[in-house]
Structure formats: C-alpha cells, structure tokens
Design a protein around this motif. Structure first.
Motif, mmCIF file in Angstrom:
data_model
loop_
_atom_site.group_PDB
_atom_site.id
_atom_site.type_symbol
_atom_site.label_atom_id
_atom_site.label_comp_id
_atom_site.label_asym_id
_atom_site.label_seq_id
_atom_site.Cartn_x
_atom_site.Cartn_y
_atom_site.Cartn_z
ATOM 1 N N PRO A 182 -7.201 1.876 -7.354
ATOM 2 C CA PRO A 182 -6.260 0.862 -6.847
ATOM 3 C C PRO A 182 -4.880 1.472 -6.583
ATOM 4 O O PRO A 182 -4.392 2.324 -7.337
ATOM 5 N N VAL A 183 -4.245 1.020 -5.513
ATOM 6 C CA VAL A 183 -2.945 1.536 -5.096
ATOM 7 C C VAL A 183 -2.099 0.364 -4.611
ATOM 8 O O VAL A 183 -2.626 -0.621 -4.081
ATOM 9 N N ALA A 184 -0.780 0.472 -4.788
ATOM 10 C CA ALA A 184 0.177 -0.485 -4.227
ATOM 11 C C ALA A 184 1.354 0.308 -3.658
ATOM 12 O O ALA A 184 1.717 1.356 -4.186
ATOM 13 N N VAL A 185 1.923 -0.204 -2.576
ATOM 14 C CA VAL A 185 3.028 0.473 -1.889
ATOM 15 C C VAL A 185 4.144 -0.528 -1.648
ATOM 16 O O VAL A 185 3.890 -1.671 -1.248
ATOM 17 N N VAL A 186 5.383 -0.090 -1.876
ATOM 18 C CA VAL A 186 6.579 -0.883 -1.590
ATOM 19 C C VAL A 186 7.467 -0.062 -0.664
ATOM 20 O O VAL A 186 7.749 1.110 -0.943
ATOM 21 N N VAL A 187 7.892 -0.668 0.450
ATOM 22 C CA VAL A 187 8.737 -0.001 1.445
ATOM 23 C C VAL A 187 9.990 -0.832 1.653
ATOM 24 O O VAL A 187 9.901 -2.056 1.837
ATOM 25 N N LEU A 188 11.156 -0.177 1.599
ATOM 26 C CA LEU A 188 12.415 -0.864 1.865
ATOM 27 C C LEU A 188 12.621 -0.971 3.368
ATOM 28 O O LEU A 188 12.345 -0.041 4.117
ATOM 29 N N ARG A 189 13.153 -2.095 3.816
ATOM 30 C CA ARG A 189 13.329 -2.347 5.244
ATOM 31 C C ARG A 189 14.651 -1.818 5.784
ATOM 32 O O ARG A 189 14.882 -1.876 6.993
ATOM 33 N N GLY A 190 15.544 -1.341 4.936
ATOM 34 C CA GLY A 190 16.826 -0.845 5.400
ATOM 35 C C GLY A 190 17.412 0.140 4.414
ATOM 36 O O GLY A 190 16.976 0.230 3.255
ATOM 37 N N LEU A 191 18.415 0.885 4.868
ATOM 38 C CA LEU A 191 19.045 1.877 3.994
ATOM 39 C C LEU A 191 19.788 1.213 2.846
ATOM 40 O O LEU A 191 19.939 1.816 1.779
ATOM 41 N N ASP A 192 20.264 0.004 3.047
ATOM 42 C CA ASP A 192 21.009 -0.701 2.007
ATOM 43 C C ASP A 192 20.181 -1.758 1.302
ATOM 44 O O ASP A 192 20.722 -2.571 0.548
ATOM 45 N N THR A 231 12.083 -6.054 1.351
ATOM 46 C CA THR A 231 11.020 -5.112 1.002
ATOM 47 C C THR A 231 9.710 -5.537 1.647
ATOM 48 O O THR A 231 9.496 -6.717 1.945
ATOM 49 N N LEU A 232 8.853 -4.557 1.827
ATOM 50 C CA LEU A 232 7.501 -4.786 2.338
ATOM 51 C C LEU A 232 6.520 -4.267 1.301
ATOM 52 O O LEU A 232 6.563 -3.091 0.943
ATOM 53 N N ARG A 233 5.655 -5.152 0.795
ATOM 54 C CA ARG A 233 4.716 -4.790 -0.266
ATOM 55 C C ARG A 233 3.293 -4.870 0.242
ATOM 56 O O ARG A 233 2.913 -5.810 0.925
ATOM 57 N N VAL A 234 2.491 -3.860 -0.142
ATOM 58 C CA VAL A 234 1.069 -3.826 0.167
ATOM 59 C C VAL A 234 0.323 -3.557 -1.120
ATOM 60 O O VAL A 234 0.548 -2.524 -1.771
ATOM 61 N N GLY A 235 -0.566 -4.457 -1.518
ATOM 62 C CA GLY A 235 -1.297 -4.306 -2.769
ATOM 63 C C GLY A 235 -0.774 -5.247 -3.841
ATOM 64 O O GLY A 235 0.379 -5.695 -3.800
ATOM 65 N N ASP A 236 -1.614 -5.532 -4.816
ATOM 66 C CA ASP A 236 -1.272 -6.446 -5.905
ATOM 67 C C ASP A 236 -0.649 -5.674 -7.065
ATOM 68 O O ASP A 236 -1.141 -4.608 -7.454
ATOM 69 N N VAL A 237 0.434 -6.212 -7.606
ATOM 70 C CA VAL A 237 1.109 -5.599 -8.751
ATOM 71 C C VAL A 237 1.480 -6.687 -9.747
ATOM 72 O O VAL A 237 1.697 -7.845 -9.378
ATOM 73 N N SER A 238 1.542 -6.300 -11.015
ATOM 74 C CA SER A 238 2.004 -7.208 -12.054
ATOM 75 C C SER A 238 3.530 -7.146 -12.143
ATOM 76 O O SER A 238 4.179 -6.324 -11.489
ATOM 77 N N ASP A 239 4.107 -8.016 -12.976
ATOM 78 C CA ASP A 239 5.567 -8.021 -13.132
ATOM 79 C C ASP A 239 6.051 -6.695 -13.715
ATOM 80 O O ASP A 239 7.103 -6.177 -13.320
ATOM 81 N N GLU A 240 5.281 -6.133 -14.677
ATOM 82 C CA GLU A 240 5.666 -4.853 -15.267
ATOM 83 C C GLU A 240 5.592 -3.732 -14.234
ATOM 84 O O GLU A 240 6.483 -2.876 -14.163
ATOM 85 N N GLN A 241 4.550 -3.741 -13.425
ATOM 86 C CA GLN A 241 4.428 -2.727 -12.386
ATOM 87 C C GLN A 241 5.501 -2.899 -11.315
ATOM 88 O O GLN A 241 6.008 -1.914 -10.770
ATOM 89 N N ARG A 242 5.874 -4.134 -11.018
ATOM 90 C CA ARG A 242 6.941 -4.378 -10.054
ATOM 91 C C ARG A 242 8.257 -3.791 -10.553
ATOM 92 O O ARG A 242 9.021 -3.175 -9.790
#
Length: 519
Positions: free
Chosen positions: A158-168, A177-188
């Motif tokens: 299992p993998v999850a990816v988080v990508v920021l949409r801007g430099l700031d 943010t753009l998230r792909v995959g399921d994550v728990s609160d601790e993983q977030r």
C-alpha cells in the motif's frame, strides 16, 4: 548457461525441480544395465545441477544429500542397503555430495546475481520511464496517481502520495494539497511532518526508526513539495537498494513539480509585467488623446455659456455639433479601451444570442448616418442570410470601428461599403474603402495596440491624424477572435483596402458549448 528468472514459487512448491529429479532417476534406472557406476554418478550430478536452477539453497542441499543416499541404496554394491564395502565407493559418494553442493551453491549464487542484475535493470527502466513521463508533463501534479502506481509497483504494498499545489501551500490545508491513497490521522500527521522537515522518516533513515511505515519527501531544489507514504515497508524491505530507488522516484517528482511551479510563477510575473506595461501605455495614450476632444468640448461649451447672446443660431448650432461630435469620439475611445481590457481577460464570456445580420447592420448604419460624412456609407446584406450566433453589441462595435476607420482615412467624395455575405461555413462582414491603402508590411501591424498605420495611409486632415489611440483595430480583431473568427486586411484592386471579418456560422439546432449560452 541461461539462468531462468526467479519468478516461480518457493523451492518445495515448484514442480520443475522435482520433475527434473524424476527424469534423472528414470534415466539412471533405465541405464543401469548400460552404464557403469561412475557414469551413473555423472547423471546424478547433472540432475542435481539442473534442479538447483529453481530450488532454494537449503532445499537444494537437502535434495542433493537425499539423492546421494538414494544412489548408494539403489546402485552402490551391495545394492538395496546403505552399506559401503569398498573405500573407493565411499570416496565416490562423498565426492558426489561435495560436488553437488558446490555446483548447487554456484548455480544459486549465479541466479542471485542474475536476479540482482535484472532488478537493477528494472529500476533503471522505471526511473527512465518515469523521468520521460514527467519531462513531457505540462502539469506534473496531475501525475500524482501515476507516482502512486509506480511506488506501489516497486514496493508491492500500500502507498499514499501527497502533493502540494503551490510553493506556499501548507500540507495541513486540504484545499492546497492533492492526496492519492487512504491514510489515517497518524499517517497524515507523519506526511505533514515529512513535508515540513524535508527528510525521510522510518527504519534506516535515522529519524523515527521505530515507525513501521516509511515517509519519503518529494524534494525539489531547496523545497519539499509533497511526500509519499510506504505502508509497512519496514516489515517488507529486504533489499537495501530499494529505499534509495524509491527516494529517487520521489525526487524526480519533486524536481518536476518545482520546475512547473517556477515556470508558472515566472509566466505570471511576465503577464503581470506585460499587463502593467499595457495599462501604463493605455493610460498614457488615453490621457494624450482625451486632451483634444476635451479642449474642443470645453471651448465650445464655454462659448455657448459666456457668449450665447453674441452668437447667431448658425454659430450656436456649429458649436453644439462640435460638442456632440467630440463627445461621440470620446465615447468610442472609452468603449474601445474597456472592450480591449475585457477581451484580454482570461475566460471571457460573451453575451451571445441568435441575431439577425440585417438588424445589426441597420443599427450600425443609422448611427453612421448621423455623422457629417455618414452619407458615404453604402450597406448591402445578402438575401436570406442565416442568423448569427454572436454578441450583437460587440459585433456592432466592430463594424462601427471599421466604418470610423474607413471614413477617416478615405477621400471625402468616395463611398465606404459595408457588406455582409455568406462564404462557406462563415459569415463575412466586410468594410471597404477607396483610400490610399496600406503597405503589405503593415497588414498585420495595424491590428496591434497603439499602431495607426504607415505613412501611406494618411488621414484627410491633420486633426484626423491626431484622433484615436490606435486601439480600434486591435479591439476589432479581439472581438472577431472572441467569437471564434478572424479579422483580415486585403488590398483592393483599384486602390483602397478591405477589412474582412469571418464569423463561423452555426445551425439553429446546435447546442451552445458550456459558458457560451445567452444570459
């Protein structure tokens, strides 16, 4: 020797090694009466070497030992016993066992080397393919799902990816943010911490080694623009080169994101600078071109106010007419300026509806005839002309600008022609004059902002030369292109020029595209 890929099940589950042993024993039993003991021993060692291509190290050693014991029982005198009478037979069995183990060890080692080389090649191919994908991507953030799939293929977990949409952008803000995959609160929270620190976390990274999961940052040049979560990697990772490979994939994504955001920011800065330069030039041009009509209006209004009793009716009429004419000029200049600013804005939406070409031309002609030289305008509309899907106010402004330009730059005794006709899939709106024409080198430049034409196309008077800010034709082309059409300039055969605006025709049954409906 070809080493097959290690893609079968574990040694004791694979059918190939046991089939090999079965064939080997069948050969030895079938050739028992033909071959001597030494040659039968060679068949056994060959069988052991071939079977070790698939068997694991310990299983291959046990199988070789069991085969030597079975060989002793079946072929070494006295047969069908485990007793060895002669010393050379004991030496033969010992040599067979040692040689089988050596061959098995060498084959297994070679197989591991081949598997490692194959794995390196697969990772190089994955890195190269992923790099090619990002290099051709206009928006790398749109490939977050592809990064998720690449990491999942590399880790088989299992993998999850988080990508920021801007430099700031901040990792805690869902909108940025753009998230792909399921994550728990601790993983977030772990992903957010990895993005803020810009360092990997998990076993073997020197940071939070007690975590069962691994967190890898998407690093650009001096900035982290996301993170990847590899669930349970600490319990599955066996290859020490896997983590650097995964980090390289993430860094490729981070670098592509950084380049894309930097390019977007530079483009925005250029557009802002260009917009500011255009605004400054527009303000300068307007401030210059407003002075003459304002001075005329002020002079005529002051004369009417202060000396009305000293002026006869004809003088008052001329002064009032000058005020009206200069006011209309200011109105056209203001409308052109506002429309140019509006049409240059992104995602502009027009107020379109089904309009009659006869009605548009009639309204334009009525306003043109109120001018002192408006009688020179001759209009013609092709019979049974289809309805136009357009913004009537903008099309009217386009025709009025072209008529004003033609009347201004053509001889007072010549006619100005306004024609609307059907040509293929387009409606052709033409304004033609018999003026001095425009040099071919200026056929495109006259549509640029603040361009008034070359020295060949002079106005009928010095005052007319000073009129206009050079935005009228730029507005006309912007209106045509906003309708999906084009405005072109052609030279006439016997002098003069013709401006042709081609607007695409549509069927009444056509469904307007989104954002293109009438309000």
């Amino acid at each position: 020797m070809h080493i097959p890929p290690n893609t079968t099940a574990p040694g004791w589950r694979s059918a190939w090694p046991w089939l090999t042993w079965g064939v080997g024993w069948a050969l030895m039993l079938g050739l028992d009466s033909v071959l001597d003991l030494a040659n039968l021993a060679m068949v056994l060692m060959l069988t052991s070497a071939v079977a070790s291509l698939w068997l694991a190290g310990g299983v291959s050693a046990l199988a070789s030992a069991a085969a030597v014991v079975g060989f002793n029982w079946a072929f070494v005198p006295p047969r069908f016993t485990f007793t060895v009478d002669l010393h050379q037979h004991a030496l033969l069995l010992l040599a067979m066992l040692v040689v089988n183990w050596i061959i098995s060890g060498l084959v297994i080692r070679q197989r591991r080397v081949a598997d490692a080389a194959r794995q390196v090649a697969e990772r190089e191919t994955r890195l190269r393919t992923w790099g090619d994908t990002l290099r051709d991507a206009a928006d790398p953030a749109a490939h977050a799902s592809a990064l998720h799939d690449v990491l999942a293929d590399a880790t088989h977990g299992p993998v999850a990816v988080v990508v920021l949409r801007g430099l700031d952008a901040q990792p805690e803000e869902d909108a940025s943010t753009l998230r792909v995959g399921d994550v728990s609160d601790e993983q977030r929270a772990g992903l957010a911490l990895c993005i803020r620190d810009g360092h990997p976390m998990g076993v073997g990274t020197g940071r939070y080694g007690e975590l069962p999961d691994a967190y890898l940052p998407l690093r650009g040049r001096g900035v982290t623009l996301g993170a990847a979560l590899l669930v349970g990697l600490a319990t599955r990772e066996a290859d020490p080169a896997l983590r650097p490979h995964l980090q390289a994939l993430c860094d490729q994504m981070g670098s592509a994101l950084h380049r894309s955001l930097i390019v977007a920011r530079e483009q925005q800065a250029r557009e802002q600078a260009q917009l500011q330069a255009t605004r400054n030039a527009l303000l300068a041009a307007i401030s210059h071109d407003y002075r003459t009509p304002l001075a005329t209006i002020m002079g005529a209004a002051s004369a009417l106010h202060d000396q009305a009793d000293k002026l006869d009716a004809d003088q008052r009429r001329r002064l009032a007419g000058g005020i009206v004419e200069e006011t209309e000029r200011l109105s056209r200049l203001t409308n052109n300026t506002l429309q140019l600013a509006r049409l240059d804005a992104p995602s502009v939406q027009l107020r379109r509806d089904w309009e009659s070409a006869e009605e548009i031309v009639g309204a334009v002609l009525r306003r043109a005839r109120r001018r002192p030289d408006g009688a020179r305008v001759k209009a013609w509309v092709e019979p049974e002309m289809p309805l136009l899907w357009c913004d009537a106010l903008l099309v009217s402004q386009l025709l009025e600008n072209l008529l004003d330009n033609a009347l201004k730059y053509s001889p007072a005794e010549s006619a100005v022609e306004l024609q609307v006709r059907h040509q293929g899939p387009d409606a052709l709106l033409c304004v033609c004059d018999r003026g001095p024409g425009i040099a071919p080198a200026w056929h495109e430049r006259v549509f640029e902002v603040f361009q008034r034409g070359d020295e060949r196309r002079h106005a009928r008077s010095v005052e007319a030369q000073r009129q206009g800010a050079g935005v009228g034709l730029a507005v006309c082309r912007a209106i045509a292109r906003a309708h999906g059409g084009e405005l072109r300039l052609h030279a006439r055969a016997h002098g003069g020029c013709c401006f042709e605006c081609a607007l695409p025709l549509r069927e009444l049954t056509d469904t307007p595209p989104p954002g293109d409906e009438a309000p």
